[in-house]
Write a protein that holds these residues in place. Structure first.
Motif, PDB file in Angstrom:
ATOM      1  N   THR A 128       0.828  -1.202   0.000  1.00  0.00           N
ATOM      2  CA  THR A 128       0.000   0.000   0.000  1.00  0.00           C
ATOM      3  C   THR A 128       0.865   1.256   0.000  1.00  0.00           C
ATOM      4  O   THR A 128       0.624   2.202  -0.778  1.00  0.00           O
ATOM      5  CB  THR A 128      -0.932   0.002   1.221  1.00  0.00           C
ATOM      6  OG1 THR A 128      -1.737  -1.179   1.202  1.00  0.00           O
ATOM      7  CG2 THR A 128      -1.832   1.235   1.218  1.00  0.00           C
ATOM      8  N   LEU A 129       1.872   1.290   0.858  1.00  0.00           N
ATOM      9  CA  LEU A 129       2.750   2.461   0.927  1.00  0.00           C
ATOM     10  C   LEU A 129       3.527   2.650  -0.374  1.00  0.00           C
ATOM     11  O   LEU A 129       3.753   3.783  -0.828  1.00  0.00           O
ATOM     12  CB  LEU A 129       3.727   2.311   2.095  1.00  0.00           C
ATOM     13  CG  LEU A 129       3.172   2.483   3.505  1.00  0.00           C
ATOM     14  CD1 LEU A 129       4.246   2.164   4.544  1.00  0.00           C
ATOM     15  CD2 LEU A 129       2.659   3.909   3.714  1.00  0.00           C
ATOM     16  N   PRO A 135       1.278  14.147  -2.518  1.00  0.00           N
ATOM     17  CA  PRO A 135       1.037  13.969  -1.079  1.00  0.00           C
ATOM     18  C   PRO A 135      -0.266  13.210  -0.856  1.00  0.00           C
ATOM     19  O   PRO A 135      -1.181  13.302  -1.655  1.00  0.00           O
ATOM     20  CB  PRO A 135       0.956  15.398  -0.558  1.00  0.00           C
ATOM     21  CG  PRO A 135       0.441  16.191  -1.721  1.00  0.00           C
ATOM     22  CD  PRO A 135       1.024  15.552  -2.954  1.00  0.00           C
ATOM     23  N   ILE A 136      -0.357  12.472   0.253  1.00  0.00           N
ATOM     24  CA  ILE A 136      -1.538  11.654   0.502  1.00  0.00           C
ATOM     25  C   ILE A 136      -2.603  12.473   1.227  1.00  0.00           C
ATOM     26  O   ILE A 136      -2.304  13.454   1.935  1.00  0.00           O
ATOM     27  CB  ILE A 136      -1.186  10.401   1.322  1.00  0.00           C
ATOM     28  CG1 ILE A 136      -0.618  10.780   2.695  1.00  0.00           C
ATOM     29  CG2 ILE A 136      -0.205   9.532   0.574  1.00  0.00           C
ATOM     30  CD1 ILE A 136      -0.368   9.584   3.594  1.00  0.00           C
ATOM     31  N   HIS A 137      -3.829  12.041   1.076  1.00  0.00           N
ATOM     32  CA  HIS A 137      -4.957  12.729   1.716  1.00  0.00           C
ATOM     33  C   HIS A 137      -4.954  12.422   3.208  1.00  0.00           C
ATOM     34  O   HIS A 137      -4.520  11.353   3.644  1.00  0.00           O
ATOM     35  CB  HIS A 137      -6.265  12.287   1.085  1.00  0.00           C
ATOM     36  CG  HIS A 137      -7.430  13.135   1.460  1.00  0.00           C
ATOM     37  ND1 HIS A 137      -8.192  12.920   2.590  1.00  0.00           N
ATOM     38  CD2 HIS A 137      -7.970  14.236   0.859  1.00  0.00           C
ATOM     39  CE1 HIS A 137      -9.143  13.823   2.682  1.00  0.00           C
ATOM     40  NE2 HIS A 137      -9.035  14.648   1.625  1.00  0.00           N
ATOM     41  N   TYR A 204       3.114  12.267   4.065  1.00  0.00           N
ATOM     42  CA  TYR A 204       2.051  13.240   4.359  1.00  0.00           C
ATOM     43  C   TYR A 204       2.499  14.663   4.052  1.00  0.00           C
ATOM     44  O   TYR A 204       1.685  15.523   3.699  1.00  0.00           O
ATOM     45  CB  TYR A 204       1.651  13.103   5.828  1.00  0.00           C
ATOM     46  CG  TYR A 204       0.452  13.939   6.213  1.00  0.00           C
ATOM     47  CD1 TYR A 204      -0.777  13.760   5.569  1.00  0.00           C
ATOM     48  CD2 TYR A 204       0.540  14.882   7.219  1.00  0.00           C
ATOM     49  CE1 TYR A 204      -1.876  14.508   5.915  1.00  0.00           C
ATOM     50  CE2 TYR A 204      -0.562  15.649   7.583  1.00  0.00           C
ATOM     51  CZ  TYR A 204      -1.762  15.459   6.922  1.00  0.00           C
ATOM     52  OH  TYR A 204      -2.859  16.211   7.266  1.00  0.00           O
ATOM     53  N   VAL A 205       3.799  14.928   4.136  1.00  0.00           N
ATOM     54  CA  VAL A 205       4.334  16.268   3.852  1.00  0.00           C
ATOM     55  C   VAL A 205       5.183  16.244   2.580  1.00  0.00           C
ATOM     56  O   VAL A 205       6.017  17.129   2.356  1.00  0.00           O
ATOM     57  CB  VAL A 205       5.160  16.795   5.042  1.00  0.00           C
ATOM     58  CG1 VAL A 205       4.271  16.996   6.254  1.00  0.00           C
ATOM     59  CG2 VAL A 205       6.308  15.839   5.376  1.00  0.00           C
TER      60      VAL A 205
END
Length: 529
Positions: A128-129, A135-137, A204-205
Motif C-alpha cells: 500500500t505504501l 502527497p496523501i490525503h 504526508y508532507v
C-alpha cells in the motif's frame, strides 16, 4: 556396547560392560517393572565414603578396618512415608501436568500464528505504501496510521504473552527456543514498522527521503568465546528499508565493540568484522574473532554502515545507520574461565536489570545455557535437563523460593558451574552423561532408595551434592551383621586425572561393580551389565 565401540574403544570399559543383561526399567513414579538375577559377590576393592573419609569402603563392610559404625545409618520412617505420599501425588498429577504441557504448546503455536498474521499484514501494508501517490490525503493518512498502531499493539501483545509464558512455566527446550526466536523476530518486525511509520509521516508532507535500518536476524550470542577463536555460528545482519526505497548491493557493514573494559587496547578488541551487503540485503559475518580477553566482562557488537539507498524517484542517497547491540559476549583468555563467564551471562538473561526473577525464568534460561555448553542442538537435544532435575535444584540449592536473587544464582553456580565445565571439556564424561551412564543430579537419599533392594554389584554414578565431583553409589554387605546398605564413594581428583585415566578406565579397575544404572528416557532407568 555401541557406545564403547563407537566412542571409547578402551579395554577397561569394554571389560566392564562386556555382556549386556536383560534390561529392566525403573520409573520414579511407579517403581521397577521387572527384576534381574545376579549372584552375590564379595569385593576386596578399597573405596572411600563420600562424607566419612573411610579408606575401606568395600562392598563388604569390614568394620575392623573401617573403625566404627556405619555413618550411613537408616532412613527415618516418617521421612520415608512422606516421600511415598509425594510419589503417589506425583503419579496422580501426571494427567494435570500433561494437560498443562498441551495448553502451553497450544499457546505457543497460537503466538506463532499471530506473528505470521502480523507478517502478512506488514506485507500488505508495504504494498500500500509503495503504490501511494504523494502527497496523501489526510483521511488516508489517518487510516494507515491506525493500521500501524494496530500492528504495533499486536506485536506488544505477543511480546507480553511470550514473557509471561517464560516467567510462569518451565518449558521444554524446543518451546523456549521457539519463544526466543519469536522475540528476536518481533524485534526485527518492530524496526521495520518504525521505518514504515516514519515513511508514512514523510509522505504526508511530500518528503521522499529514504529510510533504512540494520537488524541482527541471527547470532550465536549470548556466549563466551576463547580469544583468537572464530565464532561458532555466523552473525547475519539484514538491511531494512522503507516501502519506497531499495538498498544498493555492495554497501559495507562493519562491527564495533561496545562496553569494552576501560583498561585494554584502544584498538584490537575485534577483528574480521566487515562484510558487504548481498543481493538479498543481508551481510554475513562468519569469522569474527576477538584478539583480547574481556576480563570476564560482557561486551556487545554494534553494526554500522553508510548505505547507498535508492528512493522512489530513483535517486541514490547515502544513509548512515547503526544496529541495536548484539546479545552479550565474554571473551575468555583460557578455558578455565568458562564456567564463570557462563555464570555472568546467564544472570544477564535471567535478571534483565532487576534485583529478582521468577524461578521459572531461571530454569528456562539455564536450559538454554546448559544445552549450548554441552554442545547439543536445542531443537533436538540428546539429554536436556528435565523438570525433576529443576525440582532437585530448587529444593536443594534455592530453598524452594518462588523468586530468586543474583546472590542465590551465584551460590548455585559455584557448584553447578564447575560441573558444567567438566561436561563440556572432559569428553569421556560428556559422552557418558549424554548417553545416561552418569545419572547425575540425584540426592543421596534417592540413590539409596533406588539401590537398597538391588543385588550386589549394581551401582550408579551421580554428582556429589556438597562437593564438586562424582559419587559412586552401590549396595554393600556387612560381614559382621550380614546386613546390606547403600554406600557412597566420592571420587578423588587423581582417580580420573589426565587424558590416560578416564572414568571408564577407573571403573574398569573395579571388577566387582558389574551392573550400572543408566538413564534411558526422562527419569526412566535401566541396568546394564
Amino acid at each position: 556396547r555401541r557406545i564403547i565401540s563407537n566412542i571409547y574403544g578402551r579395554e577397561a570399559f569394554s571389560k566392564l560392560f562386556a555382556n549386556t543383561s536383560r534390561p529392566i526399567t525403573y520409573d520414579i513414579m511407579s517403581g521397577f517393572s521387572s527384576d534381574i538375577d545376579m549372584d552375590d559377590f564379595h569385593s576386596s576393592s578399597l573405596l572411600e565414603d563420600e562424607e566419612s573419609g573411610l579408606s575401606s569402603f568395600d562392598l563388604q563392610d569390614h568394620t575392623a578396618v573401617a573403625g566404627g559404625e556405619s555413618i550411613v545409618g537408616t532412613l527415618d520412617s516418617s521421612k520415608v512415608s512422606t516421600r511415598r505420599r509425594q510419589k503417589r501425588i506425583k503419579t496422580e498429577d501426571t494427567k494435570i501436568t500433561n494437560n498443562r504441557e498441551t495448553t502451553i504448546g497450544r499457546a505457543i503455536d497460537q503466538l506463532q500464528e499471530n506473528y505470521d498474521d502480523i507478517s502478512r499484514s506488514m506485507e500488505v501494508h508495504q504494498t500500500t505504501l509503495k503504490k501511494m501517490a504523494t502527497p496523501i490525503h489526510e483521511s488516508e493518512y489517518l487510516r494507515l496510521e491506525r493500521e500501524q498502531q494496530g500492528l504495533l499493539e499486536a506485536m506488544e501483545g505477543i511480546n507480553r504473552q511470550t514473557s509471561n509464558i517464560i516467567d510462569e512455566s518451565v518449558l521444554k527446550p524446543q518451546e523456549m527456543n521457539t519463544l526466543v526466536k519469536l522475540t528476536r523476530s518481533l524485534e526485527t518486525s518492530r524496526l521495520q514498522l518504525e521505518l514504515y511509520t516514519s515513511e508514512l509521516q514523510g509522505l504526508y508532507v511530500d518528503d521522499v527521503t529514504p529510510r533504512a535500518a540494520l537488524a541482527i536476524i541471527s547470532q550465536p550470542f549470548p556466549c563466551s568465546i576463547k580469544q583468537g577463536k572464530e565464532i561458532s555460528e555466523p552473525v547475519i545482519v539484514k538491511v531494512l528499508t522503507g516501502a519506497r526505497s531499495t538498498v544498493v548491493s555492495g554497501s559495507e557493514i562493519f562491527g564495533e565493540p561496545i562496553g569494552v573494559p576501560e583498561k585494554g587496547p584502544k584498538k584490537g578488541w575485534i577483528s574480521k568484522c566487515e562484510a558487504k551487503v548481498s543481493t538479498n540485503r543481508q551481510a554475513k559475518f562468519s569469522d569474527i574473532t576477538f584478539p583480547t580477553g574481556t576480563r570476564l566482562k560482557p561486551i556487545r557488537i554494534e553494526f554500522h554502515a553508510d548505505l547507498k539507498i535508492k528512493d522512489a524517484n530513483g535517486k541514490v542517497k547515502k544513509v548512515s545507520v547503526v544496529s541495536l547491540p548484539t546479545e552479550p559476549i565474554i571473551v575468555k583468555t583460557n578455558e578455565n574461565q568458562f564456567w564463570e563467564a557462563e555464570g555472568e551471562l546467564i544472570k544477564r538473561n535471567v535478571f534483565q536489570g532487576s534485583d529478582a526473577a521468577p524461578w521459572e525464568r531461571f530454569c528456562n534460561w539455564l536450559q538454554i545455557h546448559y544445552l549450548n555448553s554441552t554442545k547439543q542442538e536445542i531443537s533436538e537435544p540428546i539429554r536436556a535437563l528435565h523438570t525433576q532435575e529443576f525440582e532437585y535444584f530448587h529444593v536443594t540449592k534455592f530453598e524452594s523460593k518462588p523468586t530468586i536473587s543474583e546472590e542465590d544464582v551465584d551460590n548455585f553456580w559455584k557448584w553447578f558451574g564447575p560441573l558444567l565445565h567438566r561436561l563440556r571439556y572432559q569428553r569421556h564424561i560428556g559422552n557418558l552423561w549424554k548417553e545416561g551412564f552418569v545419572v547425575g543430579f540425584l540426592s543421596r537419599e534417592d540413590s539409596e532408595k533406588l539401590l537398597d533392594s538391588e543385588n550386589l554389584g549394581t551401582f550408579l554414578i551421580r554428582f556429589s551434592e556438597k562437593n564438586i565431583g562424582y559419587v559412586i553409589s552401590y549396595p554393600s554387605v556387612s560381614i559382621s551383621s550380614d546386613t546390606k546398605k547403600v554406600k557412597h564413594y566420592l571420587m578423588k581428583g587423581d582417580d580420573i586425572a589426565g587424558a590416560m585415566k578416564t572414568l571408564p578406565d577407573f571403573l574398569g579397575g573395579l571388577p566387582d561393580l558389574v551392573t550400572i544404572l543408566q538413564m534411558t528416557e526422562v527419569f526412566k532407568l535401566k541396568f546394564s551389565t
